[in-house]
Scaffold this motif. Sequence first.
Motif, PDB file in Angstrom:
ATOM      1  N   ASN A  21       0.437  -1.095   0.024  1.00 47.76           N
ATOM      2  CA  ASN A  21      -0.301   0.077   0.091  1.00 47.76           C
ATOM      3  C   ASN A  21       0.779   1.337  -0.405  1.00 47.76           C
ATOM      4  OD1 ASN A  21      -2.679  -0.965  -0.174  1.00 47.76           O
ATOM      5  ND2 ASN A  21      -2.029  -1.742   2.787  1.00 47.76           N
ATOM      6  N   LYS A  22       2.028   1.064   0.206  1.00 47.12           N
ATOM      7  CA  LYS A  22       2.703   2.519   0.713  1.00 47.12           C
ATOM      8  C   LYS A  22       4.396   2.202   0.344  1.00 47.12           C
ATOM      9  CE  LYS A  22       2.826   1.945   5.176  1.00 47.12           C
ATOM     10  NZ  LYS A  22       2.380   1.019   5.855  1.00 47.12           N
ATOM     11  N   ILE A  23       4.338   3.365   0.352  1.00 50.44           N
ATOM     12  CA  ILE A  23       5.948   3.647   0.458  1.00 50.44           C
ATOM     13  C   ILE A  23       6.743   4.671   1.474  1.00 50.44           C
ATOM     14  CG2 ILE A  23       8.377   3.833  -1.220  1.00 50.44           C
ATOM     15  CD1 ILE A  23       7.178   3.081  -3.281  1.00 50.44           C
ATOM     16  N   ILE A  24       7.601   4.317   2.678  1.00 45.21           N
ATOM     17  CA  ILE A  24       8.257   5.702   3.102  1.00 45.21           C
ATOM     18  C   ILE A  24       9.864   5.575   2.655  1.00 45.21           C
ATOM     19  CG2 ILE A  24       8.035   6.261   5.551  1.00 45.21           C
ATOM     20  CD1 ILE A  24       5.760   4.912   6.154  1.00 45.21           C
ATOM     21  N   THR A  25      10.185   6.722   3.109  1.00 50.10           N
ATOM     22  CA  THR A  25      11.074   7.080   2.591  1.00 50.10           C
ATOM     23  C   THR A  25      12.419   8.114   3.422  1.00 50.10           C
ATOM     24  OG1 THR A  25      10.594   8.854   1.032  1.00 50.10           O
ATOM     25  CG2 THR A  25      11.336   6.616  -0.196  1.00 50.10           C
ATOM     26  N   GLY A  26      13.471   8.206   2.908  1.00 46.64           N
ATOM     27  CA  GLY A  26      13.935   8.891   4.206  1.00 46.64           C
ATOM     28  C   GLY A  26      15.247   9.427   3.254  1.00 46.64           C
ATOM     29  N   SER A  27      15.026  10.881   3.429  1.00 48.00           N
ATOM     30  CA  SER A  27      16.207  11.686   2.548  1.00 48.00           C
ATOM     31  C   SER A  27      17.047  12.720   3.815  1.00 48.00           C
ATOM     32  CB  SER A  27      15.844  12.021   1.378  1.00 48.00           C
ATOM     33  OG  SER A  27      16.399  13.479   1.112  1.00 48.00           O
ATOM     34  N   ARG A  28      18.367  13.238   2.547  1.00 49.45           N
ATOM     35  CA  ARG A  28      19.318  14.136   2.612  1.00 49.45           C
ATOM     36  C   ARG A  28      18.521  14.932   2.791  1.00 49.45           C
ATOM     37  NH1 ARG A  28      25.054  15.800   0.282  1.00 49.45           N
ATOM     38  NH2 ARG A  28      25.569  16.663   2.189  1.00 49.45           N
ATOM     39  N   ASP A  29      17.339  15.607   2.835  1.00 52.07           N
ATOM     40  CA  ASP A  29      17.120  16.985   2.831  1.00 52.07           C
ATOM     41  C   ASP A  29      16.412  17.080   4.012  1.00 52.07           C
ATOM     42  OD1 ASP A  29      14.723  15.185   2.296  1.00 52.07           O
ATOM     43  OD2 ASP A  29      14.127  15.519   0.753  1.00 52.07           O
ATOM     44  N   LYS A  30      16.034  15.767   5.117  1.00 52.43           N
ATOM     45  CA  LYS A  30      15.937  16.039   6.664  1.00 52.43           C
ATOM     46  C   LYS A  30      14.269  15.159   6.528  1.00 52.43           C
ATOM     47  CE  LYS A  30      18.459  19.722   7.830  1.00 52.43           C
ATOM     48  NZ  LYS A  30      18.649  21.166   8.128  1.00 52.43           N
ATOM     49  N   THR A  31      13.397  15.407   5.578  1.00 54.35           N
ATOM     50  CA  THR A  31      12.050  14.847   5.277  1.00 54.35           C
ATOM     51  C   THR A  31      12.194  13.557   5.342  1.00 54.35           C
ATOM     52  OG1 THR A  31      11.576  15.180   3.092  1.00 54.35           O
ATOM     53  CG2 THR A  31      11.713  16.907   4.135  1.00 54.35           C
ATOM     54  N   ILE A  32      10.914  12.710   5.792  1.00 53.70           N
ATOM     55  CA  ILE A  32      10.401  11.472   5.894  1.00 53.70           C
ATOM     56  C   ILE A  32       8.758  11.651   4.780  1.00 53.70           C
ATOM     57  CG2 ILE A  32       9.630   9.695   6.785  1.00 53.70           C
ATOM     58  CD1 ILE A  32      10.840  10.892   9.419  1.00 53.70           C
ATOM     59  N   ARG A  33       8.729  10.971   3.684  1.00 62.47           N
ATOM     60  CA  ARG A  33       7.907  10.781   3.515  1.00 62.47           C
ATOM     61  C   ARG A  33       6.742  10.003   2.705  1.00 62.47           C
ATOM     62  NH1 ARG A  33       8.965  16.352  -0.950  1.00 62.47           N
ATOM     63  NH2 ARG A  33      10.903  16.960   0.082  1.00 62.47           N
ATOM     64  N   ILE A  34       5.649   9.864   2.895  1.00 64.67           N
ATOM     65  CA  ILE A  34       4.685   8.806   2.549  1.00 64.67           C
ATOM     66  C   ILE A  34       4.258   8.556   1.327  1.00 64.67           C
ATOM     67  CG2 ILE A  34       3.354   6.922   3.712  1.00 64.67           C
ATOM     68  CD1 ILE A  34       4.243   8.899   6.014  1.00 64.67           C
ATOM     69  N   TRP A  35       4.741   7.759   0.341  1.00 68.12           N
ATOM     70  CA  TRP A  35       4.187   7.346  -0.911  1.00 68.12           C
ATOM     71  C   TRP A  35       2.479   6.701  -0.749  1.00 68.12           C
ATOM     72  CZ3 TRP A  35       6.498  10.558  -4.734  1.00 68.12           C
ATOM     73  CH2 TRP A  35       8.052  11.396  -3.993  1.00 68.12           C
ATOM     74  N   ASP A  36       1.817   6.546  -1.989  1.00 68.35           N
ATOM     75  CA  ASP A  36       0.554   5.380  -2.110  1.00 68.35           C
ATOM     76  C   ASP A  36       1.090   4.982  -3.464  1.00 68.35           C
ATOM     77  OD1 ASP A  36      -1.585   4.845  -3.153  1.00 68.35           O
ATOM     78  OD2 ASP A  36      -2.801   5.666  -2.001  1.00 68.35           O
ATOM     79  N   MET A  37       1.413   3.800  -2.946  1.00 66.68           N
ATOM     80  CA  MET A  37       1.838   2.104  -3.988  1.00 66.68           C
ATOM     81  C   MET A  37       0.677   2.300  -5.104  1.00 66.68           C
ATOM     82  SD  MET A  37       4.230   0.436  -4.738  1.00 66.68           S
ATOM     83  CE  MET A  37       5.104   0.326  -3.703  1.00 66.68           C
ATOM     84  N   HIS A  38      -0.419   3.018  -4.812  1.00 71.81           N
ATOM     85  CA  HIS A  38      -1.510   2.743  -6.003  1.00 71.81           C
ATOM     86  C   HIS A  38      -1.723   3.806  -6.696  1.00 71.81           C
ATOM     87  CE1 HIS A  38      -2.700  -1.151  -4.175  1.00 71.81           C
ATOM     88  NE2 HIS A  38      -3.047  -1.152  -3.093  1.00 71.81           N
TER      89      HIS A  38
END
Length: 636
Positions: free
Chosen positions: A304-321
């Motif tokens: 259902n989702k992807i959670i990513t962490g970045s050098r831009d200091k943010t955590i982002r949550i994406w809808d897989m569908h």
Amino acid sequence: MEPGEQQDSTKLTTNPFRRTRHGSTSGESIKGRIRRASMSLKGIVRRERRGSAPAADINIHEMRPTTSHSTWHKLRQAASFRHPRTSYGCPGGLETIYSPLETEFPTLPVPGNGLEPPIIPWHTGAAAKAAAALQNESLGYARQYQELISLAESQNDRESGIGIAFTLSTSQVDEAAEKGAPIIRKDFIAELPSELAVHILSYLDASQLAIASRVSKHWHSIAQDQHVWRQSFLREKTNTYATSHSVQPGTGSGVPSIRPENDWQKIYKAREELDKRWRIGKQARAVFLNGHMDSVYCQQFDENKIITGSRDKTIRIWDMHTLQCRLIIGPPDVVNDTSVLFDPTGHPTHYALFPDDRRVNPSVPVTVSFPIHHSASILCLQYDDDILVTGSSDSTCIVYSVRSGYRPVRRLRFHTAAVLDLAFDDKHIVTCSKDCSICVWDRATGTLIKQLNGHTGPVNAVQLRGNTLVSCSGDFTVKLWNIDSGKVIRELAGHTKGLACSQFSEDGRYVASAGSDKVIRIWDANTGECLRSIQAHESLVRSLHIDSVSGRLISGSYDTDIKVFDMETGQQQLDFPGWHASWVLSAKCDYRRIVSTGQDAKILIMDFGADVPNIGMLESARKHEVACDVRNAGFI
């Protein structure tokens, strides 16, 4: 001669130990001597008569071959049940002689000495005698059979059927007998109750069911039963490579939850097509997710989702569908900047991009900043249904509650340098750092339980299986720890340069490790033996992931390549070179997709299930996800 002398002479010539018919040892009677002499005379007379009989007296109709070498004589001897008779007219056999020295024989066997034979006491050796007798009997039968075969071959012209009884095998006879027998055809599926017929066909796989359905209309009807396809699917598609049990329905591994509305035939066909595409590797649809502004160091995903962490200091949550970004969590100075959401032309910065440069599904995610947040790069993360844990270059970890909209619960602070990796289970959270240490925390309270010291370089990766922890370091070593005692169980040495990543199989049997020496090593966790050494990439191997269900090993490297290997053989199965514009920092897979992130700030999804008919039927029942409905989480 004097009477006394005659008596002594008689005693010397008579065997005093010879037993009579009644078992006595008295001298032989006169009657017995006369009888034996008469039998000898009769034998002599008979032999003379046979030798002197005139040829004219022989009845020509009763004439038979008399030579011992004739065919008739040999067959008669082989088939005769009569015992040979002695010259005295009695059945043949050796007469028992009792030696006067019998009582002086040893009671135990005496081995042979030089040319002297061994001595076996009269009351022993029964087993050896029986074995010898049986062997002699077997040899006799074999000799007679060979004589019959030789005789048949020598007497026949090889063109006739004579002797066929000696050469025709049993299987040939059975085959000949069966040729004339009619073949009985019976439709057992039609004769059985439908429940039994369904149960029998459920043991077939998809290709066998396709054949069975063409037998008749009735078979076709039975083969369409949902129970048949469900049982076949659960038997054929739930086996695993390195897990403690088979795949359970509804756990997100390509085996859907068991629901009444499932069409198991379509589910089976969708899974077959998906597995075929994994084998070929050329029908995966690639799509990039854009939105991060710098390197994406870490990621985890599910159906259902992807959670990513970045050098831009943010955590982002994406809808897989929908491939849309739903939520951004970060420090206030970052998330409140409009450049996070829109580019200078006013277009959304979050969208999906296909290789042909088509932009689809633009999105404007919700942004949120909490009092507890990271002030530096997000280097690692892991989540389950309840919590999300992130580690940062700011030397701390933050625990978030998934069920309350990813709100922070607590911060874990003890490391003195960047937290490079983390892992958790139901009891513990384990973190590792550039400060060369590993910390073990209580999951429920966030209390530091212990610190593990043993590596002499930065600890770049950790993973947890039960009470065993695996770690790898820039000091070239992989270590296995007992998390309860805090002691090193085993050290896996063999790499020639610093290590960047290590992985446990789900059942804890295997460990995979890789790093700057460009080699992937697969270890037996129980023995420490290196099972396979794979020359994998042309540069540092930054990421490894073991799919314990399929046995696939996914690697990502600074050479920009993503590769798929078979854990069992070490052979490369797939290669996706150059899909990222720079270093690959993370690469993972599930039953359907490979998801990777890199220094180019992009998220790459290689979807092997795209355009497969009914592929959505393989998914588990979709849970309520805050990530996909952030408006109800109270953020806006």
